[in-house]
Scaffold this motif. Structure first.
Motif, PDB file in Angstrom:
ATOM      1  N   ASP A   1      -1.247  -0.365   5.943  1.00  0.00           N
ATOM      2  CA  ASP A   1      -1.530   0.684   7.311  1.00  0.00           C
ATOM      3  C   ASP A   1      -2.841   0.536   7.913  1.00  0.00           C
ATOM      4  O   ASP A   1      -3.378   0.730   8.907  1.00  0.00           O
TER       5      ASP A   1
ATOM      6  N   ASP B   1      -0.180   5.146   0.612  1.00  0.00           N
ATOM      7  CA  ASP B   1      -0.820   6.125   1.627  1.00  0.00           C
ATOM      8  C   ASP B   1      -0.519   5.686   3.005  1.00  0.00           C
ATOM      9  O   ASP B   1      -1.322   4.560   3.151  1.00  0.00           O
TER      10      ASP B   1
ATOM     11  N   ASP C   1      -6.200  -3.584   3.619  1.00  0.00           N
ATOM     12  CA  ASP C   1      -5.114  -4.112   3.382  1.00  0.00           C
ATOM     13  C   ASP C   1      -5.092  -5.433   4.112  1.00  0.00           C
ATOM     14  O   ASP C   1      -4.576  -6.318   3.451  1.00  0.00           O
TER      15      ASP C   1
ATOM     16  N   ASP D   1       0.955  -1.149   0.021  1.00  0.00           N
ATOM     17  CA  ASP D   1       0.075  -0.106  -0.182  1.00  0.00           C
ATOM     18  C   ASP D   1       0.829   1.285  -0.036  1.00  0.00           C
ATOM     19  O   ASP D   1       2.167   1.254   0.280  1.00  0.00           O
TER      20      ASP D   1
HETATM   21 MG   LIG Z   1      -2.803   3.158   3.089  1.00  0.00          MG
END
Ligand SMILES: [Mg+2]
Length: 260
Positions: free
Chosen positions: A212, A17, A217, A15
């Motif tokens: 995160d 961001d 995710d 991922d």
């Molecule tokens: Mg993220």
């Protein structure tokens, strides 16, 4: 060599961001991180639920941070949505599109365009120019029976300013107004991961998903059969990670700890 539970990791799906950066601020030394992946023989794909930036935009952003990526190494939820729609409507066609230019351009690449005349479906994502009028129009079409597709459910995303509304905030508004649940394309659904695994030419068991967020995710990575690593530089906390069932394989303060 990176091993998790006696399994050599040959590929990683990251991922971006909250893992690599927050908005325009890198979290860690990115050139060093990707050199480490290379030295450990780990192929990398970048998969984001953010559907408001184009693939070219990400490649440019990465290059600005001193790391060179090929277009084929980046996948967004807008792209996942375009592929999903193509499965249902192989020849493309009109859609009622609610989203930003990146979504519109990605859908256009597969033959879809915005039209209020006989659209095949409603296709929506984060739109930072969202208005009451737009919710009203889209919800009226959904209530008339048009299939309702949405890029990704992330309720919020992290920025230097703090945690701000994400696509899921708009998704909730549309689902509330229409009384219909959207068909999602991004994480935690398997679609983005499937595209990545295919391009990596690796099996799920030898692939590590790093993110995160537990509910997108990690949940999606686990559902796809991949190893998972939660990093604490974005949304989810260590306590939430420890309480998650099943627990992520790794919980790391930051992604570079993979190699420390
Ligand atoms: Mg993220």
């Amino acid at each position: 060599m990176l091993q998790i539970q006696n399994k050599v990791i040959k590929a990683a799906i990251l991922d971006m961001d909250g893992v690599l950066w927050r908005m325009n601020t890198p979290i860690i030394d990115l050139p060093k991180l990707f050199t480490n992946f290379e030295q450990h023989g780990i192929k990398v794909m970048l998969a984001t639920n953010n559907g408001t930036a184009t693939i070219d935009g990400y490649v440019k952003k990465l290059s600005g941070f001193g790391v060179e990526f090929d277009k084929t190494q980046v996948v967004t939820s807008a792209m996942a949505l375009a592929f999903l729609l193509k499965k249902h409507y192989p020849s493309g066609g009109p859609l009622y599109i609610l989203g930003e230019s990146a979504l519109i351009e990605t859908l256009a690449e597969l033959g879809f365009y915005h039209s209020e005349e006989k659209p095949l479906a409603v296709a929506a994502g984060l739109d930072r120019a969202f208005t009451y009028e737009k919710i009203k129009n889209a919800s009226l079409m959904i209530q008339k029976g048009l299939p309702f597709y949405f890029t990704n459910p992330d309720p919020t995303y992290p920025t230097p300013e703090g945690i701000i509304p994400g696509a899921g905030t708009l998704l909730a508004a549309l689902e509330t107004a229409s009384g219909v649940k959207a068909q999602l394309a991004g994480k935690p659904l398997p679609f983005l991961f499937e595209v990545c695994l295919e391009r990596l030419e690796c099996t799920a068991e030898e692939t590590l998903v790093v993110g995160d967020r537990l509910d997108t995710d990690i949940l999606g990575g686990q559902a796809s059969g991949c190893k998972t690593a939660l990093v604490l530089t974005g949304i989810s906390s260590r306590e939430e990670g420890e309480a998650w069932n099943p627990k992520p394989d790794l919980i790391l303060d930051k992604i570079s700890d993979l190699f420390d």
